[in-house]
Motif scaffolding. Structure first.
Motif, PDB file in Angstrom:
ATOM      1  N   GLN A 184      12.734   1.110 -11.446  1.00  0.00           N
ATOM      2  CA  GLN A 184      11.462   1.164 -12.010  1.00  0.00           C
ATOM      3  C   GLN A 184      10.399   1.648 -10.813  1.00  0.00           C
ATOM      4  N   PRO A 185      10.121   2.914 -10.868  1.00  0.00           N
ATOM      5  CA  PRO A 185       8.987   3.361 -10.091  1.00  0.00           C
ATOM      6  C   PRO A 185       7.807   3.033 -10.267  1.00  0.00           C
ATOM      7  N   PHE A 186       6.947   2.981  -9.320  1.00  0.00           N
ATOM      8  CA  PHE A 186       5.286   2.609  -9.533  1.00  0.00           C
ATOM      9  C   PHE A 186       4.867   3.539 -10.362  1.00  0.00           C
ATOM     10  N   PRO A 187       3.597   3.407 -11.163  1.00  0.00           N
ATOM     11  CA  PRO A 187       2.918   4.494 -11.853  1.00  0.00           C
ATOM     12  C   PRO A 187       2.312   5.427 -10.726  1.00  0.00           C
ATOM     13  N   ILE A 188       2.027   6.337 -11.301  1.00  0.00           N
ATOM     14  CA  ILE A 188       1.526   7.588 -10.479  1.00  0.00           C
ATOM     15  C   ILE A 188       0.214   7.136  -9.734  1.00  0.00           C
ATOM     16  N   THR A 189      -0.449   6.126 -10.395  1.00  0.00           N
ATOM     17  CA  THR A 189      -1.924   5.583 -10.048  1.00  0.00           C
ATOM     18  C   THR A 189      -1.549   4.430  -8.973  1.00  0.00           C
ATOM     19  N   TRP A 190      -0.615   4.264  -8.625  1.00  0.00           N
ATOM     20  CA  TRP A 190      -0.308   3.041  -7.704  1.00  0.00           C
ATOM     21  C   TRP A 190      -1.002   3.254  -6.411  1.00  0.00           C
ATOM     22  N   PRO A 191      -1.549   2.405  -5.843  1.00  0.00           N
ATOM     23  CA  PRO A 191      -2.064   2.583  -4.371  1.00  0.00           C
ATOM     24  C   PRO A 191      -0.778   2.750  -3.448  1.00  0.00           C
TER      25      PRO A 191
END
Length: 579
Positions: free
Chosen positions: A233-240
């Protein structure tokens, strides 16, 4: 003539594979440099081993269970694993520019494996491996699955009903009990689910993520986001880039839902579980929201982290101190210390973060007590390194595998060769810290430090130390207290209103004595740190007591080694591994 990495890698792999399949241990060893490293994860033994030098490699291969069954070696074409010349990954292994690296796959009697090697050209004109990794990937017939089609009973069953039935079956009879619902426990649980190992997670907090929410408000991960992802489960592209405390807490809570994990919160095992060597089952009582539930799992995985109970030294005259004494695990922000004189004992990441937070929130004075040498690396340096190791154009599991292909002892050796070059970018910061009185150590690479837990990343505290806003008291410990001051081992004293011990924690193995008892824990090995071969001690490998395992480490460690732990447990269930 330009080098052809594919031809070089293919030729070497064919020669190496032929030696293994024919049982020629000295021939296989000769494919490596005289001081080369062979790292084995569950292929030739049911353990993690890293041996170097022809003599040790040949001796190890001479005891291998799978040596002649290793066949069908083939170069990988997957992005990040295909044969390549040079590159950042190669430079981490050797400063020699002409280095060829490649991933490969192979088969063995129980399943399939994957490997990676890095070659350099020797004086006689032969390509020899600096390091070779061989890792068991799958057990035939019990492969890891990724997703299902989402249609049940030929469109006759609802997902909610299917999931409820699955959860109930696991809750009644979990094959594995996972103690701890932080990132490690959840990574292990997710991996076990996809390896068809029914697992139940018990977490003592009321909510998943509370182990993060209860820490100081300004806490953020010091590792960039890609290396800090959870399995599948990768982080969203907008993740800090650096995840704040509450965001990672909420992410873990949502992870349980998105990965369909079976988790009991407000739950904990009660002391003295018993293990029946005849049935190979534990009997353990779980206190769940005040109710007692008896479970009989085959395995218990302690996934409460490498660090156990807070470690606060016993100090003379503590009761006479009129101020506040806390451990860093209890620190929940600097606002309550506004206008106060605060002493922080320790010089690692937590100590630096707390000093920075105290200074920002208006503490009258902040003093860091550093007892021994500390390694400090600028956060931007680490970010650059990690983002090169975990680039956007390769999958995180490939990046994890490439990290495993770099033996820690070899990385430490390479660091020694490139130490001056690496430290050059840190010179200005290090000089200012030394002038302020901090004792710096630079003899270990950051890869070593990450596993040994002595050192820290600078995210702003270095400037506060340089400017004098955070003072350093070095080479001493607190020997005692007076009503309004602390007394040090050099007989000096410092007036203080509060003392915060950022003194780490005891080993989780020692903390677990209160749960399992001395007779069980005394059978287990030390947990965390590195053994003489540079492998992690006591985690994701047999503990010494049947059916008892320890899992710990950062996100990347638990993400990668959760697969190894699943393979070991599956091998025990199939009778392939006997402990």
């Amino acid at each position: 003539m330009p080098l052809d990495p594919y031809q070089i890698a293919s030729s070497w792999l064919q020669r190496y594979g032929n030696f293994l399949s024919s049982g020629d241990i000295h021939g296989a060893a000769s494919c490596l440099q005289p001081d080369g490293y062979l790292r084995d994860l569950l292929v030739f033994s049911w353990n993690n081993r890293c041996v170097n030098g022809h003599e040790k490699i040949a001796a190890y291969l001479g005891t291998a269970r799978e040596l002649t069954s290793v066949r069908n070696m083939s170069l990988s074409s997957r992005p990040g694993l295909a044969p390549r010349l040079g590159g950042f990954h190669a430079m981490l292994i050797s400063p020699v520019p002409d280095i060829v690296s490649a991933g490969f796959t192979f088969s063995c009697s129980i399943g399939s494996g994957q490997g990676y090697f890095s070659l350099v050209l020797t004086d006689p004109g032969e390509w020899k491996a600096v390091a070779v990794l061989m890792s068991l990937a799958e057990i035939s017939g019990h492969e890891e699955w990724i997703n299902e089609d989402g249609v049940y009973g030929g469109h006759t069953l609802a997902w909610t009903d299917v999931n409820t039935e699955r959860c109930a079956a696991i809750e009644q009879n979990p094959h594995v009990l996972i103690v701890g619902g932080g990132q490690t426990g959840l990574n292990v649980a997710a991996r076990f689910k996809h390896m068809n190992i029914p697992s139940l997670v018990v977490e003592s907090n009321l909510r998943i993520g509370d182990n993060w929410r209860k820490r100081y408000p300004t806490l953020a991960l010091h590792s960039p986001k890609k290396i800090s992802e959870m399995s599948y489960q990768p982080f969203p592209i907008t993740w800090p880039v650096f995840t704040p405390r509450d965001k990672i807490a909420d992410w873990l809570e949502s992870y349980v839902q998105s990965q369909d994990l079976v988790v009991w919160t407000d739950s904990r095992p009660l002391p003295n579980p018993t293990y029946d060597s005849a049935t190979k089952r534990w009997t353990v009582i779980i206190e769940r929201a005040g109710q007692h539930v008896t479970l009989t799992p085959a395995h218990i995985v302690v996934a409460a982290g490498a660090l156990g109970a807070p470690k606060v030294p016993t100090i003379y005259n503590r009761d006479v101190f009129s101020g506040t004494i806390k451990h860093s695990s209890e620190y929940n922000g600097g606002k309550q210390f506004m206008g106060q004189r605060v002493v922080v004992v320790g010089a690692g990441n937590s100590a630096a973060d707390i000093c920075q937070d105290l200074s920002f929130n208006g503490a009258a004075s902040v003093t860091m007590v550093q007892r021994s040498g500390t390694c400090v690396v600028a956060c931007n340096t680490t970010r650059t390194l990690v983002e090169c190791l975990y680039p956007d154009d390769i999958d995180v599991d490939v990046a994890d595998f490439l990290m495993m292909a770099k033996p820690i002892l070899l990385m430490q050796k390479a660091y020694g060769m490139m130490k001056e070059q690496f430290l050059e970018q840190e010179n200005a910061m290090h000089q200012s810290l030394r002038e302020a009185g901090l004792n710096l150590t630079t003899d270990k690479s950051i890869f070593w430090l990450a596993q040994q837990r002595y050192g820290g990343l600078d995210v702003g505290c270095a400037e506060l130390i340089r400017s004098g806003k955070v003072k350093i008291k070095q080479g001493v410990e607190i020997a005692g207290f007076a009503e309004n001051s602390v007394v040090f081992t050099d007989e000096s004293f410092l007036e203080a209103d509060a003392v915060i011990f950022a003194t780490s924690s005891e080993s989780i193995r020692d903390t677990m004595r209160g749960l399992f008892g001395d007779s069980t824990i005394d059978q287990t090995d030390a947990v965390w740190g590195l053994d003489e071969e540079g492998e992690l001690k006591g985690v994701y490998r047999p503990s010494g007591h049947p059916g008892l395992w320890f899992a710990a480490g950062d996100f990347a460690t638990s993400r990668f080694f959760s697969k190894q732990l699943a393979l070991e447990i599956k091998a025990i269930d199939l009778g392939l591994l006997k402990l």
